[in-house]
Scaffold this active site. Structure first.
Site, PDB file in Angstrom:
ATOM      1  N   SER A 270       0.835  -1.198   0.000  1.00 13.57           N
ATOM      2  CA  SER A 270       0.000   0.000   0.000  1.00 13.57           C
ATOM      3  C   SER A 270       0.869   1.247   0.000  1.00 13.57           C
ATOM      4  CB  SER A 270      -0.889   0.017   1.243  1.00 13.57           C
ATOM      5  OG  SER A 270      -0.079   0.295   2.381  1.00 13.57           O
ATOM      6  N   LYS A 271       0.206   2.369  -0.231  1.00 16.88           N
ATOM      7  CA  LYS A 271       0.905   3.646  -0.235  1.00 16.88           C
ATOM      8  C   LYS A 271       1.558   3.883   1.127  1.00 16.88           C
ATOM      9  CE  LYS A 271      -0.650   8.294  -0.176  1.00 16.88           C
ATOM     10  NZ  LYS A 271       0.575   8.787   0.438  1.00 16.88           N
TER      11      LYS A 271
END
Ligand code: GLU
Length: 512
Positions: A270-271
């Site tokens: 994920s970011k």
């Protein structure tokens, strides 16, 4: 179709929704589609799936185009390229979809539903209060405000008086849908677990993802759907939609790509992982138009697009050999879907750095020199491309990014302001300063200041005097560079030239 066979009928699409910057997983999907298309001499299509107006983000489509271009992924048919199956932006195809939704209603495969959002919310709350989970499915559809229960006249009357409606797919009950996926083989799902997805909404006159995606893949004659694993749960519905339309015989072949996992291997990349561990998860940097928050990109971090593409290609696919470095051409020659793995591909930030360093080492000195020039001028240094290129060539094997050059090579351009203490203690002792002084006099008398001539002269002197080579060379390096780092000493001396060499030696002899 056999793998590795040229087949110009191959048509694949990358179909992103412009809801923000493309995650590297999305770029990998685009890349695999592109490689597959090129491998078979087919067509790579970029379709923008923007029917969900609520999730539309300005700038996202431009970002997608720019990211693909940076990676060297060339689009054959798309919004900007045009093509025989346009328009390629779904919002511009809105007139197309309703007739298909109605076709399904007429065939009994879909139905109108008039339930208001409030009514559905109330039902959901009620079911949850009883400890259940609400699903709009075969069990409840007959009890709700649908064309399955209401008379035709009633349905017509409601539509005419402007009631809001949706068209839902009538999911068959208790049927095993047998699907085939190139990556996963046979997948069987029983429809009893599935709900009646909305296909079309009167509120905005737009189809949902499922309907638009199937209709467009059909109309655009897509032969292979290569997409992320997160779409696998939609596959039974997609199979059933093809069947309901009578398009099963020409439906595309599916390949669902494995997830990109966090560096720990636990969970989806994920970011936030990128922010936490300090690596980008986007190809290009992105400024969120709503919050102003800026996310890092591989391009801005100084990655070569070829290194980025090479790294991505190997996240989920393997060539079946030890080879790791692949140009785009080599990837096209080698790529095949049957070497795409089922299990998630763990992202490694270190490997990303490694790939960039590999590409750095093979870049030409001239190209690197050109990239180095603006950094030099930021530091107030103005030199010609030839000098920048030579220096870049001398330090590139120690660098991962061009932005490392200044740290690795500043001493070519500025004399040391200070001398590293531990090196001073180690090498500026005993007879070494006197030896450096003698080297200085010898060099002052030297006409040919090329690296070869310098090497011969200094090594000759060391041999004649029977000095310990390491001691003398390190003391010399300390005097010129200020530390015990840098490429070959004689290359450095040649490059900075005689006058500067003598000046630095004098200064070191005076102040250390
Ligand atoms: N619009 C979908 C996405 O954003 C496309 C999924 C597919 O390829 O079918 O990923």
């Amino acid at each position: 179709m056999k793998e590795n066979q040229t087949d110009t009928r191959v048509r694949v699409r990358f179909a992103p929704s412009p809801t923000g910057p493309l995650h590297i997983g999305g770029v990998r999907t685009a890349l695999y589609n592109y490689l597959f298309a090129r491998r078979h001499g087919g067509t790579f299509i970029l379709r923008i799936e923007d029917t969900d107006a609520a999730r539309f983000v300005p700038g996202a489509e431009e970002y997608i185009n720019e990211a693909l271009a940076w990676c060297g992924i060339e689009v054959d048919e798309g919004v900007r390229e045009g093509g025989p199956h346009g328009p390629y932006r779904q919002s511009e195809r809105r007139e197309i979809y309703l007739q298909y939704a109605l076709q399904l209603v007429a065939a009994g495969a879909a139905y109108y539903a008039f339930d208001t959002p409030e009514a559905l919310e109330a039902l959901r709350a009620e079911t949850e209060a009883r400890g259940g989970t609400f699903a709009y499915n075969h069990a409840v559809r007959g009890l709700l405000e649908t064309s399955l229960r209401l008379s035709d006249d009633e349905v017509r009357a409601r539509i005419e008086r402007g009631d809001q409606w949706v068209i839902r797919f009538r999911m068959p009950e208790g049927e095993d849908v047998v699907m085939h996926d190139i990556v996963r083989g046979e997948v069987v799902v029983n429809t009893s677990a599935l709900d009646d997805k909305v296909l079309f909404k009167s509120a905005d006159g737009l189809p949902t993802y499922h309907l638009a995606n199937i209709v467009d893949d059909h109309l655009m004659e897509i032969t292979h759907v290569i997409r992320g694993e997160e779409w696998l749960p939609s596959l039974p519905l997609h199979y059933l939609l093809y069947r309901a339309f009578g398009w099963s015989a020409t439906q595309p072949v599916f390949a669902h790509l494995p997830l990109l996992l966090k560096p720990s291997g636990q969970g989806k990349l994920s970011k936030r992982d990128g922010d936490k561990l300090g690596f980008p998860v986007f190809p290009l940097s992105w400024r969120d138009p709503a919050t102003g928050e800026v996310s890092r990109g591989y391009r801005e971090d100084g990655y070569f697009p070829e290194a980025f593409v090479n790294m991505l290609a190997l996240l989920g696919w393997n060539p079946g050999t030890e080879q790791e470095i692949f140009s785009m051409e080599e990837l096209i020659e080698t790529f095949s879907l049957d070497r795409v793995g089922k299990s998630g591909a763990r992202f490694s930030p270190d490997k990303a750095l490694w790939f960039n360093a590999q590409y750095m080492h093979t870049r030409s000195d001239e190209e690197l020199g050109r990239l180095f020039l603006p950094i030099l001028s930021e530091h107030g240094i103005s030199v010609g491309l030839d000098v920048a290129a030579r220096v870049a060539g001398l330090v590139k094997t120690r660098a991962t990014f061009v932005s490392d050059f200044w740290d690795l090579a500043s001493f070519f351009f500025v004399a040391p302001a200070e001398y590293e203490q531990k090196t001073v203690e180690k090498y500026w002792k005993g007879d070494n300063p006197e030896r450096v002084r003698e080297v200085r006099s010898t060099l002052a008398a030297l006409g040919d200041f090329s690296a070869a001539s310098l090497r011969e002269t200094v090594q000759g002197l060391i041999a004649v005097r029977e000095w310990p080579t390491g001691q003398v060379m390190n003391a010399l390096r300390l005097a010129v560079v200020g530390a015990s780092k840098g490429p070959d000493m004689f290359d450095i001396l040649e490059l900075i030239g005689k006058a500067e060499t003598l000046r630095r030696l004098d200064r070191a002899l005076e102040i250390i």
